[in-house]
Design a protein around this motif. Structure first.
Motif, PDB file in Angstrom:
ATOM      1  N   LYS A 250       0.819  -1.088   0.185  1.00 30.34           N
ATOM      2  CA  LYS A 250       0.042   0.044   0.172  1.00 30.34           C
ATOM      3  C   LYS A 250       0.901   1.326  -0.102  1.00 30.34           C
ATOM      4  CE  LYS A 250      -4.565  -1.251   1.919  1.00 30.34           C
ATOM      5  NZ  LYS A 250      -4.500  -2.602   2.138  1.00 30.34           N
ATOM      6  N   GLY A 251       2.056   1.237   0.735  1.00 31.23           N
ATOM      7  CA  GLY A 251       2.710   2.284   0.627  1.00 31.23           C
ATOM      8  C   GLY A 251       3.266   2.728  -0.620  1.00 31.23           C
ATOM      9  N   TYR A 252       3.926   1.788  -1.342  1.00 26.36           N
ATOM     10  CA  TYR A 252       4.296   2.164  -2.600  1.00 26.36           C
ATOM     11  C   TYR A 252       3.118   2.454  -3.755  1.00 26.36           C
ATOM     12  CZ  TYR A 252       7.140   1.051  -6.995  1.00 26.36           C
ATOM     13  OH  TYR A 252       8.291   1.465  -8.079  1.00 26.36           O
ATOM     14  N   ALA A 253       2.011   2.021  -3.491  1.00 25.86           N
ATOM     15  CA  ALA A 253       0.871   2.246  -4.283  1.00 25.86           C
ATOM     16  C   ALA A 253       0.568   3.754  -3.940  1.00 25.86           C
ATOM     17  CB  ALA A 253      -0.518   1.751  -3.903  1.00 25.86           C
ATOM     18  N   ALA A 254       0.459   4.217  -2.758  1.00 23.77           N
ATOM     19  CA  ALA A 254       0.626   5.770  -2.331  1.00 23.77           C
ATOM     20  C   ALA A 254       1.758   6.494  -2.931  1.00 23.77           C
ATOM     21  CB  ALA A 254       0.386   5.775  -0.864  1.00 23.77           C
ATOM     22  N   LEU A 255       2.964   5.988  -2.958  1.00 27.22           N
ATOM     23  CA  LEU A 255       4.113   6.812  -3.548  1.00 27.22           C
ATOM     24  C   LEU A 255       3.874   7.172  -5.060  1.00 27.22           C
ATOM     25  CD1 LEU A 255       6.622   8.085  -2.727  1.00 27.22           C
ATOM     26  CD2 LEU A 255       8.003   5.827  -3.163  1.00 27.22           C
ATOM     27  N   VAL A 256       3.331   5.995  -5.606  1.00 23.69           N
ATOM     28  CA  VAL A 256       3.344   6.188  -7.135  1.00 23.69           C
ATOM     29  C   VAL A 256       2.174   7.235  -7.366  1.00 23.69           C
ATOM     30  CG1 VAL A 256       2.779   4.748  -9.112  1.00 23.69           C
ATOM     31  CG2 VAL A 256       4.293   3.904  -7.847  1.00 23.69           C
ATOM     32  N   GLN A 257       1.034   7.015  -6.475  1.00 27.70           N
ATOM     33  CA  GLN A 257      -0.071   8.108  -6.634  1.00 27.70           C
ATOM     34  C   GLN A 257       0.521   9.634  -6.476  1.00 27.70           C
ATOM     35  OE1 GLN A 257      -3.183   7.047  -7.749  1.00 27.70           O
ATOM     36  NE2 GLN A 257      -3.434   9.261  -8.016  1.00 27.70           N
ATOM     37  N   PHE A 258       1.322   9.591  -5.589  1.00 31.84           N
ATOM     38  CA  PHE A 258       1.839  10.911  -5.068  1.00 31.84           C
ATOM     39  C   PHE A 258       2.781  11.442  -6.310  1.00 31.84           C
ATOM     40  CE2 PHE A 258       5.493  13.450  -3.656  1.00 31.84           C
ATOM     41  CZ  PHE A 258       5.033  14.621  -3.231  1.00 31.84           C
ATOM     42  N   TYR A 259       3.524  10.749  -6.866  1.00 30.96           N
ATOM     43  CA  TYR A 259       4.196  10.945  -8.461  1.00 30.96           C
ATOM     44  C   TYR A 259       3.097  11.534  -9.198  1.00 30.96           C
ATOM     45  CZ  TYR A 259       8.265   8.310  -6.230  1.00 30.96           C
ATOM     46  OH  TYR A 259       9.210   7.877  -5.474  1.00 30.96           O
ATOM     47  N   LYS A 260       1.975  10.840  -9.307  1.00 31.85           N
ATOM     48  CA  LYS A 260       1.148  11.367 -10.453  1.00 31.85           C
ATOM     49  C   LYS A 260       0.408  12.325  -9.983  1.00 31.85           C
ATOM     50  CE  LYS A 260      -1.376   7.486 -12.049  1.00 31.85           C
ATOM     51  NZ  LYS A 260      -2.114   5.931 -11.428  1.00 31.85           N
TER      52      LYS A 260
END
Ligand code: FDP
Length: 374
Positions: free
Chosen positions: A260-270
């Protein structure tokens, strides 16, 4: 062919010296191109066009590898590093002239036809042996501690051809290497490294090198004569800082499904309109951060998408180079240079890039979904 100096003095390739006022600079013919072996500064582009007879400065750009290493590096380490550069020159040539089918790329090695990654492995072992200073070597292809020269001062771990799954597409691929003192490549950490490098086989062949005795990371460009063994390496860039900037290279993206942390990080980049720059080859994906002077590369794991990057051959050497270049590295909680390398198979997460981006990775991804293999 004549070259014109800054002061209007005409020079020819092969001429021993270029004279400009009080400044005398040696000029070499290198595969039809002109490079300098003094401390005078020559940009890569200008080295191809002209011999600029400017006064020598403290900057080292434009120097030949051999001259640059001789200045501050232990002679045995110098030999070791030069042998690796020679191997990379051969590997670059073999890649350029390989034939590829849907499964693999091949080229000749003596009388044999070999898959290009095995051929790269052989070229590295041959050159390390010829150096006479390497006690032990180990590679991703040959993951044992192989004795090379008894009593040798250094040991070398390397990934001879990183990105082998994208070589058929003609994307850039690379070689990664790390040099440790002594004869052991286990029971060590990246803190003990004395040199590491990333060779990039792209439209240009370059090696980004960090070495004990020199403070930063440095790019060398192969001024080629299009054969396997000749051509010169000249210093073209110095990397000393990585600043904040919106560029991301998200490795192992399949891990977002159960991290979930990685999913949130990628969402942050987007959400924050970061620029995506990812080839699937770790060498160019990491090296671009140095060239652009900004950005982040990461390769985290999840319960179902495990870490595959090996600390000995990939993660530690990359961490060493990036930290020498002013970037940060992390496995989610600590510098990758602190990961114990108990055996040649230890794998880990990695994030490298600007300080702020690596901190964000530690905060958002961290180690919750990571089970270290050491
Ligand atoms: P490859 O397997 O093609 O050699 O280190 C291995 C590596 O490439 C890295 O260069 C790259 O970042 C990573 O694997 C890509 O892995 P996935 O194809 O599994 O995403």
């Amino acid at each position: 062919m004549a070259f014109v100096s800054g002061s209007g003095v005409a020079l020819r390739v092969g001429e021993a010296r270029a004279v400009s006022g009080a400044c005398v600079t040696r000029v070499h013919a290198a595969g039809g191109m002109t490079v300098r072996s003094s401390r005078a500064r020559v940009g890569a582009g200008s080295a191809l066009r002209m011999a600029v007879a400017e006064p020598a400065t403290a900057a080292d750009e434009g120097m030949l590898l051999e001259d640059w290493l001789r200045l501050d590096v232990d002679p045995a380490l110098d030999k070791c590093v030069r042998s690796i550069f020679s191997a990379c020159k051969e590997i670059a040539y073999k890649i350029r002239t390989a034939s590829c089918d849907k499964m693999q790329c091949f080229n000749d090695f003596g009388d044999e036809q070999l898959a290009i990654d095995l051929l790269a492995d052989k070229a590295m072992f041959e050159n390390l042996t010829a150096s006479g200073v390497v006690a032990t070597a180990s590679s991703e292809e040959t993951p044992v501690e192989k004795e090379i020269t008894p009593g040798g001062k250094y040991s070398v771990a390397f990934d001879p051809l990183d990105g082998s799954s994208i070589i058929d597409t003609n994307f850039s691929v690379g070689t990664i290497f790390g040099v440790w003192p002594g004869s052991k490549l286990t029971g060590i950490t990246g803190r003990g490294l004395v040199a590491a490098g990333l060779a990039v086989y792209g439209p240009r062949t370059t090696i980004t090198l960090s070495v004990e005795g020199k403070p930063y990371a440095y790019e060398f460009l192969l001024i080629d004569d299009f054969s396997g063994r000749h051509g010169n390496w000249i210093l073209t860039k110095t990397f000393s800082t990585v600043t904040e900037g919106k560029l991301f290279a998200p490795g192992n993206l399949r891990a977002v499904n159960d991290n979930k942390g990685y999913a949130a990080l990628v969402q942050f980049y987007k959400d924050n309109k970061y620029q995506l720059r990812y080839t699937g080859g770790m060498v160019p994906d990491v090296n671009q951060i140095l060239i652009k002077g900004k950005g982040v590369f990461c390769n985290p794991e999840s319960p179902t998408a495990k870490a595959k990057l090996r600390v000995l051959y990939e993660v530690a050497p990359i961490g060493y180079i990036m930290e020498k270049a002013g970037a940060k590295s992390s496995d989610g909680k600590q510098s990758v240079l602190d990961i114990p390398i108990n055996n040649t198979e230890v794998k880990s997460q990695i994030c490298v890039g600007s300080a702020g981006e690596v901190q964000r990775f530690e905060e958002m991804v961290g180690v919750d979904n990571y089970s270290p293999s050491y």
